[in-house]
Design a protein around this motif. Structure first.
Motif, PDB file in Angstrom:
ATOM      1  N   ILE A 131       0.838  -1.208   0.000  1.00  0.00           N
ATOM      2  CA  ILE A 131       0.000   0.000   0.000  1.00  0.00           C
ATOM      3  C   ILE A 131       0.873   1.259   0.000  1.00  0.00           C
ATOM      4  O   ILE A 131       0.656   2.186  -0.787  1.00  0.00           O
ATOM      5  CB  ILE A 131      -0.946   0.008   1.221  1.00  0.00           C
ATOM      6  N   ILE A 132       1.891   1.285   0.877  1.00  0.00           N
ATOM      7  CA  ILE A 132       2.791   2.440   0.935  1.00  0.00           C
ATOM      8  C   ILE A 132       3.527   2.612  -0.390  1.00  0.00           C
ATOM      9  O   ILE A 132       3.634   3.720  -0.924  1.00  0.00           O
ATOM     10  CB  ILE A 132       3.805   2.289   2.098  1.00  0.00           C
ATOM     11  N   ALA A 133       4.027   1.504  -0.938  1.00  0.00           N
ATOM     12  CA  ALA A 133       4.745   1.572  -2.218  1.00  0.00           C
ATOM     13  C   ALA A 133       3.820   2.021  -3.337  1.00  0.00           C
ATOM     14  O   ALA A 133       4.220   2.791  -4.227  1.00  0.00           O
ATOM     15  CB  ALA A 133       5.349   0.209  -2.544  1.00  0.00           C
ATOM     16  N   GLY A 134       2.552   1.540  -3.312  1.00  0.00           N
ATOM     17  CA  GLY A 134       1.595   1.949  -4.332  1.00  0.00           C
ATOM     18  C   GLY A 134       1.311   3.439  -4.288  1.00  0.00           C
ATOM     19  O   GLY A 134       1.247   4.111  -5.335  1.00  0.00           O
ATOM     20  N   ILE A 135       1.133   3.969  -3.077  1.00  0.00           N
ATOM     21  CA  ILE A 135       0.916   5.416  -2.924  1.00  0.00           C
ATOM     22  C   ILE A 135       2.133   6.185  -3.407  1.00  0.00           C
ATOM     23  O   ILE A 135       2.018   7.220  -4.080  1.00  0.00           O
ATOM     24  CB  ILE A 135       0.612   5.754  -1.443  1.00  0.00           C
ATOM     25  N   PHE A 136       3.317   5.669  -3.091  1.00  0.00           N
ATOM     26  CA  PHE A 136       4.559   6.298  -3.514  1.00  0.00           C
ATOM     27  C   PHE A 136       4.682   6.312  -5.034  1.00  0.00           C
ATOM     28  O   PHE A 136       5.089   7.316  -5.634  1.00  0.00           O
ATOM     29  CB  PHE A 136       5.736   5.543  -2.891  1.00  0.00           C
ATOM     30  N   LEU A 137       4.318   5.193  -5.666  1.00  0.00           N
ATOM     31  CA  LEU A 137       4.370   5.118  -7.139  1.00  0.00           C
ATOM     32  C   LEU A 137       3.403   6.109  -7.776  1.00  0.00           C
ATOM     33  O   LEU A 137       3.722   6.751  -8.780  1.00  0.00           O
ATOM     34  CB  LEU A 137       4.052   3.694  -7.592  1.00  0.00           C
ATOM     35  N   ALA A 138       2.208   6.231  -7.194  1.00  0.00           N
ATOM     36  CA  ALA A 138       1.222   7.185  -7.715  1.00  0.00           C
ATOM     37  C   ALA A 138       1.765   8.609  -7.621  1.00  0.00           C
ATOM     38  O   ALA A 138       1.601   9.416  -8.552  1.00  0.00           O
ATOM     39  CB  ALA A 138      -0.090   7.056  -6.945  1.00  0.00           C
ATOM     40  N   SER A 139       2.444   8.914  -6.522  1.00  0.00           N
ATOM     41  CA  SER A 139       3.046  10.238  -6.356  1.00  0.00           C
ATOM     42  C   SER A 139       4.153  10.457  -7.385  1.00  0.00           C
ATOM     43  O   SER A 139       4.273  11.541  -7.957  1.00  0.00           O
ATOM     44  CB  SER A 139       3.613  10.388  -4.943  1.00  0.00           C
ATOM     45  N   ALA A 140       4.957   9.418  -7.612  1.00  0.00           N
ATOM     46  CA  ALA A 140       6.053   9.530  -8.579  1.00  0.00           C
ATOM     47  C   ALA A 140       5.512   9.814  -9.982  1.00  0.00           C
ATOM     48  O   ALA A 140       6.043  10.667 -10.705  1.00  0.00           O
ATOM     49  CB  ALA A 140       6.875   8.248  -8.579  1.00  0.00           C
TER      50      ALA A 140
END
Length: 207
Positions: free
Chosen positions: A181-190
């Protein structure tokens, strides 16, 4: 009038100096926590710690970008943002790949390490949040930086939740799910950063 302008110029310079000091401090804190959480995540086999370390890296890039963007041109800022977005994207994909690997190769994380390091990360982000709070309304740059710090607190709480749930359930799944979940949110931000940077570069090129 001249005196007034000179005073205003001094006020702006002082404000920038204050912003720079705060940004250097939070940059140092997040950079240190990236290495601490990253090493702990590898040793504890924790996806959520690795994802939170990734978030710390992203914050370091955001703070560094904000720091060096204080007196740079719009085109320079857009180019730096694009590079930062690509860097964030690659790290995010790496964490997701690590999570998928753990699904097929079961490894139970060391929840005690997750709890200790997760608490340390939370404390570090509380300090950053407090430092940025008084500057949150100074300008758009500082406002977005403060919001970034505020959102990080939720990621830290997610790691602690994963540690507690993993301990109670004796399961690797809370760690994997929270990490994804954290990585997914991070990818969306990227991806959002890259898109915004591309738009800014096109806009500056057409001017």
């Amino acid at each position: 009038m001249a005196s007034c302008c000179e005073n205003k110029s001094c006020e702006i310079a002082a404000l920038r100096g204050s912003h720079a000091r705060v940004l250097w401090i939070v940059l140092a804190i997040n950079a240190a926590m990236f290495f601490i959480e990253g090493a702990a995540g590898l040793l504890a086999h924790s996806t959520s710690l690795l994802a939170d370390a990734l978030d710390m890296l992203g914050d370091s890039l955001v703070y560094g970008f904000s720091l060096f963007a204080l007196d740079r041109s719009a085109r320079w800022q857009a180019g730096a943002a694009a590079a930062k977005g690509v860097f964030m994207l690659l790290f995010g994909l790496g964490v997701l790949a690590e999570a998928v690997l753990k699904i097929f190769n079961p490894v139970t994380p060391v929840v005690e390490t997750m709890g200790v390091i997760g608490s340390l990360a939370l404390a570090a982000n509380v300090v950053c949040f407090a430092l940025l709070y008084r500057h949150r309304s100074d300008n758009l740059n500082m406002s977005s930086t403060w919001l970034c710090s505020r959102n990080d607190l939720f990621a830290n709480l997610g790691v602690l939740f994963a540690a507690a749930a993993g301990f109670l359930l004796t399961s690797r799944w809370p760690d994997i799910l929270v990490g994804m979940i954290i990585a997914g949110i991070f990818l969306a931000s990227a991806i959002a950063v890259i898109k915004a940077a591309i738009r800014a570069l096109r806009s500056s090129a057409s001017q």
